[in-house]
Design a protein around this motif. Structure first.
Motif, PDB file in Angstrom:
ATOM      1  N   ILE A  78     -96.082  12.464  10.616  1.00 19.88           N
ATOM      2  CA  ILE A  78     -96.926  13.005  11.656  1.00 19.88           C
ATOM      3  C   ILE A  78     -95.676  13.888  12.639  1.00 19.88           C
ATOM      4  CG2 ILE A  78     -97.715  12.263  14.078  1.00 19.88           C
ATOM      5  CD1 ILE A  78     -98.900   9.857  12.390  1.00 19.88           C
ATOM      6  N   ILE A  79     -94.280  13.218  12.683  1.00 18.99           N
ATOM      7  CA  ILE A  79     -93.182  13.936  13.416  1.00 18.99           C
ATOM      8  C   ILE A  79     -93.058  15.384  12.945  1.00 18.99           C
ATOM      9  CG2 ILE A  79     -90.834  13.838  13.998  1.00 18.99           C
ATOM     10  CD1 ILE A  79     -90.931  10.745  13.992  1.00 18.99           C
ATOM     11  N   ALA A  80     -92.929  15.353  11.485  1.00 18.87           N
ATOM     12  CA  ALA A  80     -92.864  16.674  10.770  1.00 18.87           C
ATOM     13  C   ALA A  80     -94.054  17.588  11.075  1.00 18.87           C
ATOM     14  CB  ALA A  80     -92.814  16.469   9.320  1.00 18.87           C
ATOM     15  N   ILE A  81     -95.157  17.109  11.116  1.00 16.03           N
ATOM     16  CA  ILE A  81     -96.345  18.052  11.437  1.00 16.03           C
ATOM     17  C   ILE A  81     -96.408  18.645  12.900  1.00 16.03           C
ATOM     18  CG2 ILE A  81     -98.941  18.134  11.703  1.00 16.03           C
ATOM     19  CD1 ILE A  81     -99.041  16.301   9.189  1.00 16.03           C
ATOM     20  N   ASP A  85     -93.146  23.980  10.902  1.00 19.58           N
ATOM     21  CA  ASP A  85     -94.127  24.801  10.318  1.00 19.58           C
ATOM     22  C   ASP A  85     -94.641  23.982   8.766  1.00 19.58           C
ATOM     23  OD1 ASP A  85     -95.615  26.665   8.494  1.00 19.58           O
ATOM     24  OD2 ASP A  85     -93.976  28.358   9.330  1.00 19.58           O
ATOM     25  N   GLU A  86     -95.994  23.989   9.074  1.00 24.05           N
ATOM     26  CA  GLU A  86     -96.387  22.941   7.751  1.00 24.05           C
ATOM     27  C   GLU A  86     -96.226  23.687   6.438  1.00 24.05           C
ATOM     28  OE1 GLU A  86    -100.094  20.918   8.048  1.00 24.05           O
ATOM     29  OE2 GLU A  86    -100.354  21.611  10.241  1.00 24.05           O
ATOM     30  N   ALA A  87     -96.166  24.867   6.414  1.00 20.66           N
ATOM     31  CA  ALA A  87     -95.929  25.704   5.026  1.00 20.66           C
ATOM     32  C   ALA A  87     -94.621  25.158   4.629  1.00 20.66           C
ATOM     33  CB  ALA A  87     -95.793  27.057   5.305  1.00 20.66           C
ATOM     34  N   TRP A  90     -95.161  21.617   2.846  1.00 23.99           N
ATOM     35  CA  TRP A  90     -95.810  21.535   1.735  1.00 23.99           C
ATOM     36  C   TRP A  90     -95.396  22.406   0.390  1.00 23.99           C
ATOM     37  CZ3 TRP A  90     -97.771  17.293   2.353  1.00 23.99           C
ATOM     38  CH2 TRP A  90     -98.320  16.727   3.411  1.00 23.99           C
ATOM     39  N   GLN A  91     -94.595  23.107   0.859  1.00 29.00           N
ATOM     40  CA  GLN A  91     -93.732  23.851  -0.473  1.00 29.00           C
ATOM     41  C   GLN A  91     -92.673  22.977  -1.118  1.00 29.00           C
ATOM     42  OE1 GLN A  91     -92.085  27.572   0.822  1.00 29.00           O
ATOM     43  NE2 GLN A  91     -90.450  26.581   2.272  1.00 29.00           N
ATOM     44  N   ARG A  92     -92.290  22.118  -0.381  1.00 25.19           N
ATOM     45  CA  ARG A  92     -91.405  21.126  -0.906  1.00 25.19           C
ATOM     46  C   ARG A  92     -91.954  19.518  -1.217  1.00 25.19           C
ATOM     47  NH1 ARG A  92     -86.317  21.570   3.268  1.00 25.19           N
ATOM     48  NH2 ARG A  92     -85.528  20.146   1.599  1.00 25.19           N
ATOM     49  N   VAL A  93     -92.980  19.582  -0.830  1.00 25.15           N
ATOM     50  CA  VAL A  93     -93.531  18.283  -1.338  1.00 25.15           C
ATOM     51  C   VAL A  93     -95.020  18.464  -1.424  1.00 25.15           C
ATOM     52  CG1 VAL A  93     -93.956  17.378   1.009  1.00 25.15           C
ATOM     53  CG2 VAL A  93     -93.789  15.393  -0.789  1.00 25.15           C
ATOM     54  N   GLY A  94     -95.694  17.711  -2.348  1.00 19.20           N
ATOM     55  CA  GLY A  94     -97.169  17.874  -2.889  1.00 19.20           C
ATOM     56  C   GLY A  94     -98.180  16.999  -2.142  1.00 19.20           C
ATOM     57  N   ARG A  95     -99.279  17.016  -2.577  1.00 17.16           N
ATOM     58  CA  ARG A  95    -100.598  16.262  -1.758  1.00 17.16           C
ATOM     59  C   ARG A  95    -101.167  15.296  -2.744  1.00 17.16           C
ATOM     60  NH1 ARG A  95    -100.591  21.078   1.230  1.00 17.16           N
ATOM     61  NH2 ARG A  95    -102.215  21.924   0.113  1.00 17.16           N
TER      62      ARG A  95
END
Length: 313
Positions: A78-81, A85-87, A90-95
């Motif tokens: 949540i802090i990261a979000i 920048d969300e990009a 998510w370019q460094r960890v998947g979902r």
């Protein structure tokens, strides 16, 4: 947003669940690979609910603080979000669900240092690396967000637990160094581990945790002060990630048995979300083979059945 349950019936249901919880006290083991957690009295149980109006219901040891452990991974995401920048995230960890143990090294090697999701240890370390590199005084930011969300200005880190984890850091350090070898973790490993372990060592009660994550049941809006914690879209995405990845390689079984977005920790806590209605937290230290609270899982099954909630239809 209004609730669709009878408060007095909920009080009765929680009391019954707490009364029945000792039936499962002999099942499972505490997280003895972390010495400070191995000393926790194993046969305890607490449960709390916070509805979208901010009302709290509780039973058992709901006010007893415990080490939230991997529930902190949700807080850090949540802090990261909120700050990044969300990009970049998510370019460094998947979902995607991992289908592997929460501390698997093999999967991380096969996938060349890209963690499957932010709720396994490697993914949480990666998110922590992002926070360490981008946010000053990240320990303070973590603690203050937890205090604000829970409405409890006394929350803090159990430094004994954090030190115990740091002294037995080998496997998490291996995950971090492997990601660093692949160029996906940029910071100093010990600094990342220190922040990560302090997050795991946040000491909160069931009431604190239920209050802290009630915004996830309320489209990202804090029930008490009306503050926007995340956008409605981010809220939906977080709940989706919790449903598919929040209980590691037992996520599918949890979805089958409980059917709610949730996040567990090896301190024995589980937080779960009923979208549009409430957040739930259960705590009991004995864990199953996946690292999830035995009595907590049973309690959530009973609670969902008793309330008749069915977000998945």
């Amino acid at each position: 947003m209004s609730t669709s349950f009878d408060p007095s019936a909920l009080d009765d249901l929680l009391a019954r669940i707490a009364h029945d919880a000792p039936r499962h006290f002999g099942e499972g083991q505490v997280a003895n690979y972390i010495p400070a957690l191995a000393e926790v009295v194993p046969d305890q149980f607490g449960i709390a609910v916070c509805d979208v109006a901010g009302r709290v219901y509780r039973a058992g040891a709901a006010d007893t603080p415990f080490s939230i452990q991997s529930i902190s991974k949700l807080l850090n995401l949540i802090i990261a979000i909120q700050h990044l920048d969300e990009a970049d995230i998510w370019q460094r960890v998947g979902r995607e669900p991992s289908g592997q143990a929460f501390n698997s090294i093999v999967q991380l090697e096969v996938e060349r240092g890209i963690p499957r999701n932010p709720f396994i240890n490697a993914g949480a370390l990666l998110v922590t690396d992002l926070l360490v590199s981008r946010i000053m005084s990240i320990h303070w930011v973590m603690r203050e967000l937890a205090r604000r969300l829970a409405g409890n200005p006394t929350l803090g880190f159990d430094t004994r637990v954090a030190s115990s984890e740091m002294a037995h850091k080998a496997r998490n350090a291996a995950l971090a160094y492997l990601m660093k070898a692949y160029g996906n973790l940029h910071g100093e490993v010990d600094e990342v581990l220190d922040v990560y372990f302090h997050g795991c060592a946040l000491s909160m009660s069931c009431v604190d945790v239920a209050r802290a994550f009630a915004f996830l049941a309320n489209r990202g809006v804090h029930p008490d002060d009306g503050g926007v914690i995340v956008t409605p879209q981010q809220n939906r995405q977080l709940n989706a990630l919790l449903l598919t990845c929040g209980l590691y390689d037992a996520a599918g079984d949890f979805a089958w048995r409980v059917g709610l977005p949730g996040k567990s920790g090896v301190g024995g806590g589980i937080v779960a979300i009923v979208p549009g209605q409430m957040s739930l937290c259960v705590w009991s230290p004995r864990l199953d083979s996946y690292g999830n609270s035995v009595a907590g899982l049973r309690a959530l099954e009973t609670l969902v059945e008793g309330l008749g909630v069915a977000p998945l239809g």
